[in-house]
Write a protein that holds these residues in place. Structure first.
Motif, PDB file in Angstrom:
ATOM      1  N   LEU A  78     -74.450 -19.259 -43.806  1.00  0.00           N
ATOM      2  CA  LEU A  78     -73.255 -19.372 -42.988  1.00  0.00           C
ATOM      3  C   LEU A  78     -73.350 -20.721 -42.292  1.00  0.00           C
ATOM      4  CD1 LEU A  78     -70.858 -17.555 -41.989  1.00  0.00           C
ATOM      5  CD2 LEU A  78     -72.298 -16.988 -40.049  1.00  0.00           C
ATOM      6  N   ASN A  79     -72.428 -21.626 -42.591  1.00  0.00           N
ATOM      7  CA  ASN A  79     -72.540 -22.932 -41.959  1.00  0.00           C
ATOM      8  C   ASN A  79     -72.032 -22.871 -40.518  1.00  0.00           C
ATOM      9  OD1 ASN A  79     -69.758 -23.833 -41.700  1.00  0.00           O
ATOM     10  ND2 ASN A  79     -69.774 -24.189 -43.910  1.00  0.00           N
ATOM     11  N   GLN A  80     -72.405 -23.868 -39.759  1.00  0.00           N
ATOM     12  CA  GLN A  80     -72.096 -23.851 -38.334  1.00  0.00           C
ATOM     13  C   GLN A  80     -70.590 -23.869 -38.064  1.00  0.00           C
ATOM     14  OE1 GLN A  80     -74.402 -26.519 -35.946  1.00  0.00           O
ATOM     15  NE2 GLN A  80     -73.964 -25.341 -34.114  1.00  0.00           N
ATOM     16  N   GLN A  81     -69.815 -24.518 -38.916  1.00  0.00           N
ATOM     17  CA  GLN A  81     -68.361 -24.542 -38.711  1.00  0.00           C
ATOM     18  C   GLN A  81     -67.750 -23.153 -38.893  1.00  0.00           C
ATOM     19  OE1 GLN A  81     -66.554 -27.260 -37.547  1.00  0.00           O
ATOM     20  NE2 GLN A  81     -65.101 -25.610 -37.204  1.00  0.00           N
ATOM     21  N   GLU A  82     -68.157 -22.446 -39.947  1.00  0.00           N
ATOM     22  CA  GLU A  82     -67.662 -21.078 -40.161  1.00  0.00           C
ATOM     23  C   GLU A  82     -68.064 -20.176 -38.995  1.00  0.00           C
ATOM     24  OE1 GLU A  82     -67.781 -20.249 -44.906  1.00  0.00           O
ATOM     25  OE2 GLU A  82     -69.704 -20.621 -43.932  1.00  0.00           O
TER      26      GLU A  82
ATOM     27  N   GLY B 225     -77.437 -19.353 -29.736  1.00  0.00           N
ATOM     28  CA  GLY B 225     -77.830 -18.288 -30.655  1.00  0.00           C
ATOM     29  C   GLY B 225     -78.052 -18.817 -32.063  1.00  0.00           C
ATOM     30  N   TYR B 226     -77.158 -19.699 -32.499  1.00  0.00           N
ATOM     31  CA  TYR B 226     -77.272 -20.305 -33.830  1.00  0.00           C
ATOM     32  C   TYR B 226     -78.561 -21.118 -33.941  1.00  0.00           C
ATOM     33  CZ  TYR B 226     -75.718 -22.745 -38.078  1.00  0.00           C
ATOM     34  OH  TYR B 226     -75.608 -23.236 -39.357  1.00  0.00           O
TER      35      TYR B 226
ATOM     36  N   ARG C  73     -75.150 -12.265 -36.017  1.00  0.00           N
ATOM     37  CA  ARG C  73     -74.213 -12.698 -37.067  1.00  0.00           C
ATOM     38  C   ARG C  73     -74.948 -13.505 -38.126  1.00  0.00           C
ATOM     39  NH1 ARG C  73     -69.333 -12.595 -38.810  1.00  0.00           N
ATOM     40  NH2 ARG C  73     -68.340 -14.398 -39.775  1.00  0.00           N
ATOM     41  N   LEU C  74     -75.832 -14.377 -37.714  1.00  0.00           N
ATOM     42  CA  LEU C  74     -76.626 -15.148 -38.679  1.00  0.00           C
ATOM     43  C   LEU C  74     -77.580 -14.238 -39.435  1.00  0.00           C
ATOM     44  CD1 LEU C  74     -77.427 -18.349 -36.640  1.00  0.00           C
ATOM     45  CD2 LEU C  74     -76.026 -18.189 -38.687  1.00  0.00           C
ATOM     46  N   GLU C  75     -78.209 -13.334 -38.726  1.00  0.00           N
ATOM     47  CA  GLU C  75     -79.142 -12.412 -39.361  1.00  0.00           C
ATOM     48  C   GLU C  75     -78.453 -11.602 -40.455  1.00  0.00           C
ATOM     49  OE1 GLU C  75     -82.187 -10.156 -37.002  1.00  0.00           O
ATOM     50  OE2 GLU C  75     -80.792  -8.557 -37.529  1.00  0.00           O
ATOM     51  N   ARG C  76     -77.228 -11.141 -40.173  1.00  0.00           N
ATOM     52  CA  ARG C  76     -76.484 -10.367 -41.180  1.00  0.00           C
ATOM     53  C   ARG C  76     -76.087 -11.223 -42.381  1.00  0.00           C
ATOM     54  NH1 ARG C  76     -74.329  -8.391 -36.365  1.00  0.00           N
ATOM     55  NH2 ARG C  76     -72.475  -9.676 -36.580  1.00  0.00           N
ATOM     56  N   ALA C  77     -75.992 -12.526 -42.208  1.00  0.00           N
ATOM     57  CA  ALA C  77     -75.633 -13.426 -43.310  1.00  0.00           C
ATOM     58  C   ALA C  77     -76.815 -13.681 -44.242  1.00  0.00           C
ATOM     59  CB  ALA C  77     -75.100 -14.753 -42.762  1.00  0.00           C
TER      60      ALA C  77
END
Length: 100
Positions: A4-8, A39-40, A86-90
């Motif tokens: 998941l890129n930072q913009q998305e 968080g990111y 959200r990142l973890e789920r990606a």
């Protein structure tokens, strides 16, 4: 790192932060964006670890990271956690083994 890129990631939260349970009336994107960014960034820096295991470290780092956000850690924590998960789920699989 995440698929998941930072913009998305930013676009998702910019479009939804006002509907989250932790949103506080009168706060703006400028208050929440640093929490999501934190968080990111910290998810990547703590790869494979659970949020709960690094939460005290994150709390200590928030003041230096929050930029112009008016959120205290107690107000920002759930946004940081939301971004982290959200990142973890990606990620493929359960990266930190916590079932989420």
């Amino acid at each position: 790192m995440a698929q998941l890129n930072q913009q998305e990631y930013n676009d998702h939260f910019r479009n939804s932060y006002e509907t989250t349970p932790y949103y506080q009336q009168g706060r703006s994107w400028n208050d929440y964006e640093p929490a999501y960014k934190y968080g990111y960034d910290q998810y990547g820096a703590n790869s494979g670890r659970r949020f709960e295991d690094v939460e005290s470290d994150l709390e200590r780092g928030w003041e230096a990271t929050k930029a112009n956000s008016r959120l205290a850690w107690s107000e920002a924590k759930e946004a940081v956690r939301d971004g982290w998960h959200r990142l973890e789920r990606a990620m493929p699989g359960d990266a930190d083994g916590d079932g989420r």
